[in-house]
Design a protein around this motif. Structure first.
Motif, PDB file in Angstrom:
ATOM      1  N   GLU A  44      19.084 -13.014  -1.816  1.00  0.00           N
ATOM      2  CA  GLU A  44      19.831 -13.938  -2.671  1.00  0.00           C
ATOM      3  C   GLU A  44      18.969 -14.742  -3.657  1.00  0.00           C
ATOM      4  N   THR A  47      19.710 -14.721  -7.640  1.00  0.00           N
ATOM      5  CA  THR A  47      21.018 -15.058  -8.238  1.00  0.00           C
ATOM      6  C   THR A  47      21.693 -16.278  -7.614  1.00  0.00           C
ATOM      7  N   ASN A  48      21.250 -16.688  -6.449  1.00  0.00           N
ATOM      8  CA  ASN A  48      21.933 -17.758  -5.723  1.00  0.00           C
ATOM      9  C   ASN A  48      21.107 -19.044  -5.754  1.00  0.00           C
ATOM     10  N   ARG A  81      26.122 -14.279  -2.551  1.00  0.00           N
ATOM     11  CA  ARG A  81      26.736 -13.889  -3.821  1.00  0.00           C
ATOM     12  C   ARG A  81      26.446 -12.439  -4.200  1.00  0.00           C
ATOM     13  N   THR A  82      25.452 -11.857  -3.566  1.00  0.00           N
ATOM     14  CA  THR A  82      25.115 -10.471  -3.891  1.00  0.00           C
ATOM     15  C   THR A  82      25.676  -9.534  -2.819  1.00  0.00           C
ATOM     16  N   ARG A  83      25.786  -8.261  -3.189  1.00  0.00           N
ATOM     17  CA  ARG A  83      26.264  -7.270  -2.213  1.00  0.00           C
ATOM     18  C   ARG A  83      25.300  -7.152  -1.043  1.00  0.00           C
ATOM     19  N   ARG A  86      25.760 -10.087   1.233  1.00  0.00           N
ATOM     20  CA  ARG A  86      26.972  -9.937   2.053  1.00  0.00           C
ATOM     21  C   ARG A  86      26.754  -8.919   3.175  1.00  0.00           C
TER      22      ARG A  86
END
Length: 239
Positions: A44, A47-48, A81-83, A86
């Motif tokens: 993450e 982007t997070n 927030r990313t695949r 998750r």
């Protein structure tokens, strides 16, 4: 084995709760939290914003997210927030369910074993040189002698438990269903049964020769076997 129930003090409870099994369990859980905290940070960090505060704080946020997920609270203050993030948290969800059930089972098993060991006898061979009460002429007398115990012969279960109560005997040995039945009486308050057995005995009904009740008893027993009444009785008394 019928023994005198031992009082479990708060100190004894704490000593066993924070015992070796508990420490290993907490160590394993912390290691998993740290591992998934790092995996979330790596997945993450680009982007997070929650994972862009330097290594320590970012991994701390990952551990916080793992703890929230583990406890099923779900505050929602930090989310992946990313695949890949998750996928990591989904993997942790499955891992945490297995971890929680394993920890609970492990700690519960540890308490069971510890409570059993807290008694003077935890296996049949431990009766060696211990004073064991048993009814005169019963198979229990032979079991005590075979295992090198010191036999104290009594005429009844009540007398046997009295010997245990006043600490003249370490335990009373008898048939499990009979012991379990007698525990319902007030006299046996403070008694406990240790789940240790030697072998199963079979019993029969002794009648006078040519008794008129012979065939009636046999038919009744056969009927009870066919309609599973006997199985229900055995199940009730844990035999």
């Amino acid at each position: 084995f019928l023994v005198k129930k031992k009082d479990v003090s708060i100190l004894f409870f704490l000593q066993n709760f924070f015992g070796e099994t508990f420490i290993y369990a907490i160590g394993a859980l912390l290691s998993l939290l740290f591992l998934f905290g790092n995996l979330l940070f790596l997945a993450e960090r680009k982007t997070n914003p929650a994972f862009q505060h330097g290594y320590i704080k970012s991994v701390g946020n990952g551990i916080w997210l793992s703890i929230v997920t583990f406890s099923t609270v779900g505050y929602g203050d930090i989310i992946p927030r990313t695949r890949l993030g998750r996928l990591v948290i989904a993997t942790w969800m499955i891992t945490s369910m297995i971890t929680a059930s394993s920890l609970t089972a492990g700690i519960a098993a540890s308490f069971t074993v510890t409570n059993l060991k807290n008694n003077p006898i935890d296996t049949l061979d431990k009766i060696r040189d211990k004073k064991i009460a048993a009814i005169t002429g019963s198979t229990a007398v032979e079991v005590v002698k075979e295992n090198k115990g010191k036999i104290i012969e009594v005429s009844s279960i009540k007398e046997g438990f009295l010997k245990v109560k006043v600490e003249e005997s370490d335990a009373y040995l008898g048939d499990f269903p009979i012991l379990k039945y007698n525990l319902q009486f007030d006299y046996f308050e403070g008694a406990d049964i240790l789940p240790i057995s030697s072998e199963k005995d079979k019993y029969g009904f002794c009648l006078p020769r040519n008794s008129k009740h012979f065939f009636r008893i046999n038919r009744t027993l056969l009927r009870m076997e066919e309609d599973e009444t006997i199985s229900l009785i055995l199940q009730k008394w844990g035999i």
